[in-house]
Scaffold this active site. Structure first.
Site, PDB file in Angstrom:
ATOM      1  N   PHE A  69       0.833  -1.200   0.000  1.00  0.00           N
ATOM      2  CA  PHE A  69       0.000   0.000   0.000  1.00  0.00           C
ATOM      3  C   PHE A  69       0.876   1.263   0.000  1.00  0.00           C
ATOM      4  O   PHE A  69       0.685   2.174  -0.790  1.00  0.00           O
ATOM      5  CB  PHE A  69      -0.918  -0.024   1.230  1.00  0.00           C
ATOM      6  CG  PHE A  69      -1.776   1.211   1.381  1.00  0.00           C
ATOM      7  CD1 PHE A  69      -2.961   1.345   0.676  1.00  0.00           C
ATOM      8  CD2 PHE A  69      -1.390   2.233   2.246  1.00  0.00           C
ATOM      9  CE1 PHE A  69      -3.749   2.493   0.815  1.00  0.00           C
ATOM     10  CE2 PHE A  69      -2.172   3.373   2.386  1.00  0.00           C
ATOM     11  CZ  PHE A  69      -3.346   3.500   1.673  1.00  0.00           C
ATOM     12  N   ASP A 118       9.406  14.646  24.486  1.00  0.00           N
ATOM     13  CA  ASP A 118       8.267  14.678  23.566  1.00  0.00           C
ATOM     14  C   ASP A 118       7.097  13.862  24.093  1.00  0.00           C
ATOM     15  O   ASP A 118       7.267  12.715  24.491  1.00  0.00           O
ATOM     16  CB  ASP A 118       8.684  14.091  22.206  1.00  0.00           C
ATOM     17  CG  ASP A 118       9.632  15.011  21.450  1.00  0.00           C
ATOM     18  OD1 ASP A 118       9.448  16.238  21.547  1.00  0.00           O
ATOM     19  OD2 ASP A 118      10.531  14.504  20.766  1.00  0.00           O
ATOM     20  N   HIS A 144       3.846  18.978   7.639  1.00  0.00           N
ATOM     21  CA  HIS A 144       3.294  17.800   6.943  1.00  0.00           C
ATOM     22  C   HIS A 144       3.099  18.065   5.462  1.00  0.00           C
ATOM     23  O   HIS A 144       2.777  17.159   4.710  1.00  0.00           O
ATOM     24  CB  HIS A 144       1.983  17.371   7.598  1.00  0.00           C
ATOM     25  CG  HIS A 144       2.153  17.081   9.055  1.00  0.00           C
ATOM     26  ND1 HIS A 144       2.065  18.065  10.020  1.00  0.00           N
ATOM     27  CD2 HIS A 144       2.453  15.945   9.716  1.00  0.00           C
ATOM     28  CE1 HIS A 144       2.300  17.536  11.202  1.00  0.00           C
ATOM     29  NE2 HIS A 144       2.524  16.254  11.046  1.00  0.00           N
TER      30      HIS A 144
HETATM   31  N1  GLN Z   1      11.371  15.167  18.381  1.00  0.00           N
HETATM   32  C1  GLN Z   1      10.526  14.493  17.453  1.00  0.00           C
HETATM   33  C2  GLN Z   1      10.889  14.876  16.032  1.00  0.00           C
HETATM   34  O1  GLN Z   1      11.247  15.983  15.811  1.00  0.00           O
HETATM   35  C3  GLN Z   1       9.064  14.786  17.697  1.00  0.00           C
HETATM   36  C4  GLN Z   1       8.162  14.074  16.746  1.00  0.00           C
HETATM   37  C5  GLN Z   1       6.684  14.105  17.098  1.00  0.00           C
HETATM   38  O2  GLN Z   1       6.218  14.888  17.841  1.00  0.00           O
HETATM   39  N2  GLN Z   1       5.910  13.220  16.563  1.00  0.00           N
HETATM   40  O3  GLN Z   1      10.802  14.100  15.131  1.00  0.00           O
END
Ligand code: GLN
Ligand code: ZN
Length: 758
Positions: free
Chosen positions: A17, A600, A695
């Protein structure tokens, strides 16, 4: 008794996919090859289903996302996308420069595209459910078309209120909240659904699978009234198989009265549905679809227990179908190819294909098949207990005190000490951590993992990458630098591989959105850290520059929420185990001279249960887990980062995490995030509201970046604001990253000047 399965992972055994999508996007294959390839995946899925279960849907293979498909089917296409030109428009909506907002599907790590409702003129625009059905029908299968129900569709959509003064993408989106609005939207949308169903019926379809998981959220009586009315209308055209999942339905009595053919309940995620069935029965004029095989966790079911349950349910309602508890796409396709799991683990695991088999075995055993009965006996023995127990860790958890969850000094004092050391300018600029994971980076990692290059060669390569990224950031003029995360495949998997008690798979890929996949680790034993995990790279990065380098860790709640987890100890204990391992890491980073550490937590919000009544318990331990791992020295600045976190509802809990700085995703829904801070008057922490959307490949203009910052400055004191992209840059290309960050830094510098002047 029959079996039903739905939501099978569309990824394919070899991630076909993903390849099809990406090859198509890159122009490597034609539209025809793309569609043919997708259709063979559909057939592969149908043949798997039909090998194991009686009933299954068409429509488990959206080209990008099933919410997007539903929106298009109903003609909910915002005007900025122009005339609908097939796949071109489809992917513009999914991932173009002005794509729809993306957010997590209930409490999962699957991201759906949020339909934007610009007006109320819904109609049958393109019958995607019918198209998918026909493809399989022509190949000789007999699937049930599947569609998201109107109520869930509207609950997950947002209404677009463009503010006349601000240019796209600065528009405001808000959820449908009031009774009046919900009534109006349902009134407007159900005729379009009726059109879809009538069209299906005219092509010989008699049953439709409707997914309505929003019935598990908190609901008012008036909402039940509306839902009942809608199903009354829809049921006139076809038999509706209504399924709910991820939690118990919010009002069992109202649920079983809904005028549909079959009622699906999740009997795994908690005990409430089953207790209600026992207490109030299950109407025998309706089919009960009992979701008894866990669609979200990887453990083999104790089939003995499940068989008893099936027998009990059958006594209550002979119109019984057994199924998975929720869509299976939260699981990898199959455990078969895994050949390097820790001893004894593979036999305990069951991924999507094995779940289908469990349903089949249960049905055969229920019918008295002797081979199946033997398997049922066997499965009871492999139920997971006492694996990888570490007494010292258990003791540490048991002896945790209040002060272990408390930083030594309050924020107001910490900030002064930190600023004294860091001396950051107004509107400090930084990034979220990762920089492009290029083909070269990935190839070199593979070469290392397959033994083609030595550890030394690999480490030297990573060092070169770090040196490069430090120079690039200095050149761009960022204030707080990062080491780029080149040594990490995935922010959770990386730590999972360094911690004991967590297994990682080789082929266990799961989609998180679009073509993005990850391999969730499997937490099977007590978790601990045998040695430092990140110090080498981060200390090296810091040695190359005078600017502060942020240490990068993934938080305990995210590691837990993005992994499959053991079910023999409470979830909060797993989180505390991970937190203690991370705390040791922080101590080591501090010793190595690191002054800023980012932990994070992009999955912090998503773990919240569907119903508010369960939130307090969840957030209590989630907040405590974060605080436990972030008990750094007062002078160490603790950052956290969250993405797609639907901030407004959880901001009070987030505040309790007691970090110094937070960065959050906001670019596709900034209005909403900023309004959360408007409402939260006592907010005093530093915050970086993502100034552009990583994104999308588009390079943001300075005007776009500036408008986000100006907007934020209206609500928050400028002293609290940081300037950063909305997430990590690892999926972007250098050609996109450098000009984007340059624009960002220039805007920050311009604003600083202007602010000094005024
Ligand atoms: N520190 C991670 C990055 O920059 C954070 C990614 C995330 O929040 N999904 O890739
Ligand atoms: Zn993020």
């Amino acid at each position: 008794m029959k079996t039903l399965a739905y939501g099978f992972p569309k990824l394919g055994e070899k991630r076909e996919f993903k390849s099809l999508l990406e090859d198509f996007w890159k122009g490597k294959i034609s539209e025809k090859d793309f569609i043919d390839g997708m259709n063979s995946l559909r057939v592969w899925m149908a043949s798997l289903y039909s090998g194991y279960v009686d009933l299954f849907p068409s429509g488990d293979l959206s080209y990008y996302d099933f919410m997007l498909d539903t929106a298009i089917s109903l003609g909910a296409i915002p005007k900025r996308f122009g005339d609908y030109k097939g796949l071109e428009t489809y992917f513009q909506m999914a991932r173009g420069a002005q794509a729809l907002e993306m957010t997590k599907y209930f409490n999962t790590n699957y991201h759906y595209l949020v339909p934007e409702l610009e007006g109320k003129d819904f109609r049958l625009f393109k019958n995607i459910p019918l198209e998918e059905y026909k493809i399989l029908k022509e190949k000789g299968y007999n699937p049930i078309p599947k569609i998201i129900a109107p109520y869930t569709f509207l609950k997950l959509s947002k209404v677009l209120k463009k503010s006349p003064t601000s240019p796209i993408p600065l528009y405001e989106l808000s959820k449908i909240e009031s009774q009046k609005d919900m009534e109006d939207y349902l009134d407007a949308i159900f005729p379009a659904y009726e059109e879809i169903l009538k069209d299906l019926a005219s092509k010989g379809v008699s049953q439709v699978l409707m997914e309505d998981p929003a019935l598990c959220l908190d609901m008012e009586d008036w909402e039940w009234d509306l839902v009942e009315e809608v199903y009354g209308c829809l049921s006139k055209h076809v038999d509706i198989y209504l399924i709910t999942y991820y939690d118990s339905v919010s009002n069992y009595k109202r649920f079983v009265e809904l005028p549909v053919k079959a009622l699906g309940l999740d009997l795994v995620s908690n005990r409430e549905n089953i207790q209600n069935i026992r207490e109030h029965g299950s109407p025998e004029d309706k089919i009960l679809i009992a979701g008894i095989i866990n669609g979200r966790n990887v453990w083999r079911a104790n089939l003995k227990e499940k068989l008893n349950l099936v027998e009990e349910l059958y006594k209550i309602n002979k119109n019984l179908i057994i199924s998975n508890s929720c869509p299976l796409f939260h699981l990898p396709v199959s455990v078969e190819p895994e050949d390097s799991l820790p001893e004894g683990l593979k036999e305990r695991l069951s991924f999507a294909k094995e779940k289908l088999r469990e349903l089949q075995t249960l049905k055969l055993a229920f019918e008295g098949d002797s081979q199946a009965l033997k398997e049922v006996e066997l499965s009871e023995r492999v139920a997971l207990t006492g694996v990888g127990v570490k007494e010292d860790i258990r003791k540490r958890i048991a002896s945790l005190k209040e002060k272990d969850f408390q930083r030594e000094k309050p924020y107001a004092e910490r900030i002064l000490i930190q600023q004294e050391i860091l001396k950051l300018p107004l509107l400090p600029t930084t990034t979220i951590g990762s920089f492009p994971q290029t083909e070269e980076v990935r190839k070199t990692r593979t070469a290392y993992n397959t033994g083609k290059i030595s550890e030394k060669e690999y480490k030297d390569f990573i060092r070169k990458q770090i040196e490069h990224v430090i120079r690039v950031q200095e050149e761009i003029g960022l204030d707080v630098l990062v080491h780029g995360e080149f040594e990490r495949t995935d922010m959770v998997e990386f730590f999972a591989q360094k911690m004991e008690g967590i297994a990682t798979t080789k082929h266990g890929w799961v989609l998180s959105y679009g073509s993005r996949v990850y391999r969730p680790p499997i937490i099977y034993g007590d978790v601990h850290r045998p040695k430092p995990m990140t110090v080498e790279e981060i200390a090296y990065a810091q040695s190359l520059t005078d600017k502060p380098v942020k240490g990068m860790l993934t938080g305990p709640v995210t590691i837990l929420n993005w992994s499959y987890y053991r079910e023999d100890i409470p979830k909060h204990e797993i989180a505390y185990q991970i937190a203690l391992a991370l705390l040791e890491e922080i101590k080591d980073l501090e010793k190595a001279g690191i002054k800023i550490i980012q932990i994070d937590e992009p999955a912090f919000r998503e773990g919240a249960p569907l119903k508010r009544r369960d939130w307090k318990e969840y957030f209590d331990w989630a907040v405590k887990a974060f605080r436990l791992c972030s008990k750094a020295e007062p002078q160490t600045q603790i950052h956290t980062h969250m993405c797609y976190s639907e901030f407004n509802e959880v901001i009070e809990y987030i505040y309790k995490m007691d970090f110094d700085v937070i960065s959050i995703e906001a670019s596709r829904s900034k209005g909403e995030i900023i309004s959360a801070f408007e409402a939260f008057k006592d907010w005093d922490r530093q915050i970086g509201i993502g100034v552009y959307d990583i994104h999308s490949p588009a390079v943001p203009t300075k005007e776009q970046i500036r408008s986000v910052l100006e907007r934020s400055m209206k609500v928050l004191p400028v002293e609290l604001l940081w300037v950063n992209p909305d997430c990590g840059l690892k999926t972007r290309r250098w050609e996109e990253v450098v000009p984007s960050l340059k624009n960002m830094v220039e805007v920050a510098k311009e604003l600083r000047k202007e602010l000094v002047r005024t």
